[in-house]
Scaffold this motif. Sequence first.
Motif: not given
Length: 643
Positions: A69-71, A181-190, A224-225, A286-291
């Motif tokens: 996902h990061l890639k 094991y659920g993971i959810e996130s939304i993010s933006k490249n800014v 994240i850079d 990358i600004v990420e909000f993660k649950n």
Amino acid sequence: MKNIFLIIVICFFTNSILGQEIVLPKNFKQEIQKQYNSISPQVKSNELKMDFNGFYEIQKTIYINDQKHLKSLITTKSIVNLCDNGTFETGDINASDWNFYWTGANSAAGGNVCIPASTTGTTKLNTGQFTGYYQYCPADQVHTQVQNVGTDNYITGLSKVYSFPTGNTKSLRLGNAHNNYGIESISKNVIINSTNSTLSFSYAMVLQNPGHNLDNPFFQVNIIDALNPLINYNSLIDLGGGSNTLRSDNPLLTVSTVNVDGTGVVWKDWNCITADLSSLIGKTVIVEFKNRDCSMGGHFGYTYLDNICLGCNGAPSNEGTLILNQAQGSICDIPGQICVNYTLPTGSSPSLDLSLQIIQNGVVVNTINSVSLTSGSNYCFNLTTANTSGLNGSLLGFDYKIIGIPKLGSFSLTPKVIGSSSEGVTVGINNDYKINCPPPDPKCCNNTFSVVSATVIPPSYPYNGGTYSIEDFNVNVPNNIPLTEIKVNVESFEILSAFKDCIKCDNKPVTLGSLFGISKIGTAPNVLTLTTQPYGTGNNVNINNNELIWSNLNGVTLSTTDKISVVYLLPSSNDIPCCATKAKVCIRISWRDTNCNYCEAFTCSTIDLKNPKDLKPGFQLPQLHTLWLNARGIFGSGHANGF
């Protein structure tokens, strides 16, 4: 219990992220083995319900999916505006504004079989199952969904939508009430710049609290850079206790009486967060909000998110508030003061520690600290020659940033921040506070309307079922600087009654007020001409035009005999409630002179609607309220003419 993801990321190589294949970090399997060995036999038997090989495969798959996902974000996602679609009021979230990620795994405990055993998505999944312990594959669950106003499914004291700001109707929920094991996130490249360097957002949480320490469910904010995801700036985010992660065992969370499948549920009410990202200006991140659910697979957590970029000024919070008080403080000169209003957090032994950073050219010159505040609601930092001795006077001013650390006992809550380290509280460099106050400008506001008194003489005149009144003002306008513009605006018009249930909030155009005025002010050829004359005719008689402007770019010097006449139209009797007795009219008069100085004055008066006097024969005006403003000296009462 050690958190494997914090350990292995140190050993990971950048090329394995940016290359074609995701490579596991060195000693990955050994670290997972240590993690598995640290789990108690009771948890393995009652919750995990799998041997090491099964646990290892799940952890490996989740790690690889995260890195893929990061890639993807680094190589394929475009730069977007951090603030776009950050309030979710449109009722939807789209891929042009946000990047989506969700993952999870099937657990043997429920007997369901997901194909594949672990599934991942990078598109929004806003429909599906919200609850179901050990049920439903991740692809069948709702992961990212806009919420409407209502009460949380488990916590009756928690609203799905924050009460701030007034009229807020939507929020976003990350996660659901499934485990596995659920993971959810939304993010933006800014790209961080001066306009988005202050990150603000609001959030609330509902989580099970299984007591698994670092493996508990959590909400996390990551910076994240974007060029190298092994580099992060998470230390800039503080959700409480100095961490960018808030787990279910955090003392900020409230223990509820709710129990789901044998495990208690904790929750956190809405809070507004401010983070200073000005140290990253110029960087792409990358600004990420993660649950995340519990990493043992048996417990859920979900997070509500809202108001990204909206700011925290005025946001209610049981963790305390901090607002700049510019009315009480100074804006220039030393000695001086910079003041704030605050509320203490709700709870046992509340306190607030304040610090003022004095900044020039983006560098902190000095920091002034308050005493620990345990009561009150206002504090002022006193600026002295001693605590500002490091300032460069040739820069003429400085910026400042205020940080408040609310505490309950010795535990630090989320910081309250005003301003940034780069530009302080006002956009621009070294402009929040002037080191020396400038000398008074002798030309500033020399032309000053000074309204001494305002009377209505007589109370009212009847006309065609309506009324108008003539009002006299005693004013003074020094004529040593020519005027280029005079403007009159209606600020408010209010029908008054002795009966509170009589008046309705009916904002029809006829009740908002219209103006017309004398065509010229002054003596030819030096006159101010009425350039805005919106008074209508025929069907447009009651059109709502509440501004008049007289202007002359060359400037006009008024004489003692010049006057300003403004007529305010009262509604006809058909538009005034029969129980109304008076009307309150407030106007603003503003003016500019040839030196571009601007001044203004406000005045209000009350008009009697129920005591009409005899109208003089031949007087032909509709329902009017006339304001007579003498250019200089006192102008006596009289009727409107010359329009």
